[in-house]
Design a protein around this motif. Structure first.
Motif, PDB file in Angstrom:
ATOM      1  N   ILE A   9       1.076  -0.728   0.000  1.00  0.00           N
ATOM      2  CA  ILE A   9      -0.203   0.083   0.404  1.00  0.00           C
ATOM      3  C   ILE A   9       0.914   1.120   0.207  1.00  0.00           C
ATOM      4  O   ILE A   9       1.804   1.225   0.708  1.00  0.00           O
ATOM      5  CB  ILE A   9      -0.602  -0.059   1.450  1.00  0.00           C
ATOM      6  N   GLU A  10       0.731   2.228  -0.875  1.00  0.00           N
ATOM      7  CA  GLU A  10       1.453   3.023  -1.562  1.00  0.00           C
ATOM      8  C   GLU A  10       0.480   4.064  -0.584  1.00  0.00           C
ATOM      9  O   GLU A  10      -0.167   4.625  -1.450  1.00  0.00           O
ATOM     10  CB  GLU A  10       2.013   3.658  -2.423  1.00  0.00           C
ATOM     11  N   VAL A  11       0.563   5.168  -0.538  1.00  0.00           N
ATOM     12  CA  VAL A  11       0.180   6.507   0.300  1.00  0.00           C
ATOM     13  C   VAL A  11       0.108   7.574  -0.017  1.00  0.00           C
ATOM     14  O   VAL A  11       1.046   7.890   0.479  1.00  0.00           O
ATOM     15  CB  VAL A  11      -0.971   6.557   2.523  1.00  0.00           C
ATOM     16  N   ASN A  12      -1.370   8.194  -0.876  1.00  0.00           N
ATOM     17  CA  ASN A  12      -0.374   9.685  -0.875  1.00  0.00           C
ATOM     18  C   ASN A  12      -0.276  10.515   0.166  1.00  0.00           C
ATOM     19  O   ASN A  12      -1.042  11.727   0.575  1.00  0.00           O
ATOM     20  CB  ASN A  12      -1.298   9.960  -2.606  1.00  0.00           C
ATOM     21  N   TYR A  13       1.239  10.763   0.399  1.00  0.00           N
ATOM     22  CA  TYR A  13       1.066  11.767   2.120  1.00  0.00           C
ATOM     23  C   TYR A  13       1.225  12.729   1.444  1.00  0.00           C
ATOM     24  O   TYR A  13       1.053  13.406   2.103  1.00  0.00           O
ATOM     25  CB  TYR A  13       2.617  10.899   2.368  1.00  0.00           C
ATOM     26  N   GLY A  14       1.378  13.121  -0.085  1.00  0.00           N
ATOM     27  CA  GLY A  14       1.543  14.605  -0.046  1.00  0.00           C
ATOM     28  C   GLY A  14       0.050  15.502   0.237  1.00  0.00           C
ATOM     29  O   GLY A  14      -0.344  16.695   0.425  1.00  0.00           O
ATOM     30  N   ARG A  15      -0.955  14.357  -0.731  1.00  0.00           N
ATOM     31  CA  ARG A  15      -2.060  14.842  -0.604  1.00  0.00           C
ATOM     32  C   ARG A  15      -2.673  15.115   0.133  1.00  0.00           C
ATOM     33  O   ARG A  15      -3.367  16.125   1.360  1.00  0.00           O
ATOM     34  CB  ARG A  15      -2.883  13.701  -1.349  1.00  0.00           C
ATOM     35  N   ARG A  16      -2.965  13.897   1.548  1.00  0.00           N
ATOM     36  CA  ARG A  16      -2.502  14.096   2.461  1.00  0.00           C
ATOM     37  C   ARG A  16      -2.551  15.016   4.080  1.00  0.00           C
ATOM     38  O   ARG A  16      -3.508  15.878   4.680  1.00  0.00           O
ATOM     39  CB  ARG A  16      -2.396  12.910   3.624  1.00  0.00           C
ATOM     40  N   SER A  17      -1.238  15.359   3.040  1.00  0.00           N
ATOM     41  CA  SER A  17      -0.565  16.841   4.773  1.00  0.00           C
ATOM     42  C   SER A  17      -1.514  17.999   3.942  1.00  0.00           C
ATOM     43  O   SER A  17      -1.838  19.016   4.488  1.00  0.00           O
ATOM     44  CB  SER A  17       0.606  17.433   3.690  1.00  0.00           C
ATOM     45  N   GLN A  18      -1.549  17.906   2.721  1.00  0.00           N
ATOM     46  CA  GLN A  18      -2.580  19.480   2.173  1.00  0.00           C
ATOM     47  C   GLN A  18      -3.892  19.179   2.452  1.00  0.00           C
ATOM     48  O   GLN A  18      -4.433  20.112   3.046  1.00  0.00           O
ATOM     49  CB  GLN A  18      -2.746  19.714   0.324  1.00  0.00           C
ATOM     50  N   VAL A  19      -4.766  17.549   2.636  1.00  0.00           N
ATOM     51  CA  VAL A  19      -6.351  17.901   3.529  1.00  0.00           C
ATOM     52  C   VAL A  19      -5.842  17.899   4.938  1.00  0.00           C
ATOM     53  O   VAL A  19      -7.033  18.854   5.008  1.00  0.00           O
ATOM     54  CB  VAL A  19      -6.487  16.383   3.096  1.00  0.00           C
ATOM     55  N   ALA A  20      -5.290  17.236   5.005  1.00  0.00           N
ATOM     56  CA  ALA A  20      -4.572  17.775   7.217  1.00  0.00           C
ATOM     57  C   ALA A  20      -4.960  19.213   7.068  1.00  0.00           C
ATOM     58  O   ALA A  20      -5.324  19.769   8.464  1.00  0.00           O
ATOM     59  CB  ALA A  20      -3.723  16.827   7.495  1.00  0.00           C
ATOM     60  N   LYS A  21      -4.207  20.093   6.795  1.00  0.00           N
ATOM     61  CA  LYS A  21      -4.293  21.225   6.860  1.00  0.00           C
ATOM     62  C   LYS A  21      -5.714  22.108   6.435  1.00  0.00           C
ATOM     63  O   LYS A  21      -5.350  22.931   7.497  1.00  0.00           O
ATOM     64  CB  LYS A  21      -3.242  22.031   6.391  1.00  0.00           C
ATOM     65  N   ASN A  22      -6.343  22.122   5.371  1.00  0.00           N
ATOM     66  CA  ASN A  22      -7.436  22.311   5.295  1.00  0.00           C
ATOM     67  C   ASN A  22      -8.879  21.464   6.420  1.00  0.00           C
ATOM     68  O   ASN A  22      -9.372  22.221   6.541  1.00  0.00           O
ATOM     69  CB  ASN A  22      -7.960  22.036   3.968  1.00  0.00           C
ATOM     70  N   HIS A  23      -8.741  20.680   6.892  1.00  0.00           N
ATOM     71  CA  HIS A  23      -9.300  20.255   7.871  1.00  0.00           C
ATOM     72  C   HIS A  23      -9.217  21.183   9.321  1.00  0.00           C
ATOM     73  O   HIS A  23     -10.028  21.296   9.634  1.00  0.00           O
ATOM     74  CB  HIS A  23      -9.471  18.351   8.448  1.00  0.00           C
ATOM     75  N   THR A  24      -7.383  20.801   9.607  1.00  0.00           N
ATOM     76  CA  THR A  24      -7.368  21.838  10.557  1.00  0.00           C
ATOM     77  C   THR A  24      -7.895  22.788  10.847  1.00  0.00           C
ATOM     78  O   THR A  24      -8.623  23.827  11.436  1.00  0.00           O
ATOM     79  CB  THR A  24      -5.493  22.304  11.059  1.00  0.00           C
ATOM     80  N   ALA A  25      -7.490  24.163   8.994  1.00  0.00           N
ATOM     81  CA  ALA A  25      -8.586  25.053   8.919  1.00  0.00           C
ATOM     82  C   ALA A  25     -10.230  25.753   9.065  1.00  0.00           C
ATOM     83  O   ALA A  25     -10.170  26.578   9.548  1.00  0.00           O
ATOM     84  CB  ALA A  25      -8.297  25.791   7.267  1.00  0.00           C
ATOM     85  N   THR A  26     -10.514  23.792   8.887  1.00  0.00           N
ATOM     86  CA  THR A  26     -11.886  24.371   9.195  1.00  0.00           C
ATOM     87  C   THR A  26     -12.621  24.860  10.969  1.00  0.00           C
ATOM     88  O   THR A  26     -13.069  25.141  10.975  1.00  0.00           O
ATOM     89  CB  THR A  26     -12.234  23.141   8.806  1.00  0.00           C
ATOM     90  N   HIS A  27     -11.224  23.457  11.634  1.00  0.00           N
ATOM     91  CA  HIS A  27     -11.698  24.080  13.285  1.00  0.00           C
ATOM     92  C   HIS A  27     -11.076  25.180  13.423  1.00  0.00           C
ATOM     93  O   HIS A  27     -12.223  26.213  14.567  1.00  0.00           O
ATOM     94  CB  HIS A  27     -10.720  22.992  14.360  1.00  0.00           C
ATOM     95  N   ILE A  28     -10.491  25.964  13.283  1.00  0.00           N
ATOM     96  CA  ILE A  28      -9.817  27.443  13.066  1.00  0.00           C
ATOM     97  C   ILE A  28     -10.728  28.229  12.596  1.00  0.00           C
ATOM     98  O   ILE A  28     -11.193  28.926  13.835  1.00  0.00           O
ATOM     99  CB  ILE A  28      -8.425  27.459  12.531  1.00  0.00           C
ATOM    100  N   LEU A  29     -11.098  27.941  11.510  1.00  0.00           N
ATOM    101  CA  LEU A  29     -12.872  28.976  11.250  1.00  0.00           C
ATOM    102  C   LEU A  29     -13.827  28.401  12.193  1.00  0.00           C
ATOM    103  O   LEU A  29     -14.559  29.855  12.552  1.00  0.00           O
ATOM    104  CB  LEU A  29     -13.488  28.454   9.650  1.00  0.00           C
TER     105      LEU A  29
END
Length: 165
Positions: free
Chosen positions: A43-63
């Motif tokens: 299994i090869e996870v797309n960690y680049g995409r995961r990192s970007q999505v995680a930042k946006n997930h945190t941004a929803t909590h900040i918002l």
């Protein structure tokens, strides 16, 4: 998350992962070959995409935090959609935001992001997490007794030790 599941002669593109009835489902498309129960795969996870999505997930909590600070405690996030380069955020409120309120929300959100506070995560018992003053409990009955707490700028151990501070 997105990923590629492969073995000799087989490739499965994971397009989404969902939890259902105590199982983790990998939703996607077999590109070629076939997979069966018991196959040993890589299994090869797309960690680049995961990192970007995680930042946006945190941004929803900040918002969400900024909206509650400006509009009061009755504001609640209804849903969000996360992508690597953007997110949408739906919330309830009694009226549309005024220009002044929108500016305040933007200033609070941008200030938190600009300060580059560390992000803390920790799994803990749900009842202990619920004791933390100011915690936005985004977990529901679908979660077990252990939940993941995420904090922007505040160590979780400290919050668990003094939950009313």
């Amino acid at each position: 998350d997105t990923a590629t599941v492969s073995k000799d002669g087989v490739e499965f593109s994971v397009l989404n992962i969902k939890a259902y009835a105590g199982y983790v489902l990998h939703v996607g498309k077999v590109q070629f070959g076939s997979i069966k129960k018991g196959d040993k795969v890589k299994i090869e996870v797309n960690y680049g995409r995961r990192s970007q999505v995680a930042k946006n997930h945190t941004a929803t909590h900040i918002l969400n935090f900024a909206l509650r600070k400006v509009l009061g405690g009755k504001v609640d996030q209804q849903s969000s959609s996360l992508k690597p380069g953007s997110f949408t955020f739906d919330f309830n409120a009694n009226a549309p935001l005024t220009t002044e309120q929108l500016v305040q929300v933007e200033e609070i959100t941008n200030s938190i992001i600009a300060n580059k506070y560390p992000i803390y995560t920790q799994n803990c018992e749900k009842n202990n997490a619920l004791e933390i003053d100011g915690l936005r409990a985004m977990f529901t009955d679908k979660y077990g007794e252990e939940v993941r707490v995420v904090s922007v700028g505040q160590p979780i151990d400290k919050m668990l030790a003094t939950p009313k501070d």
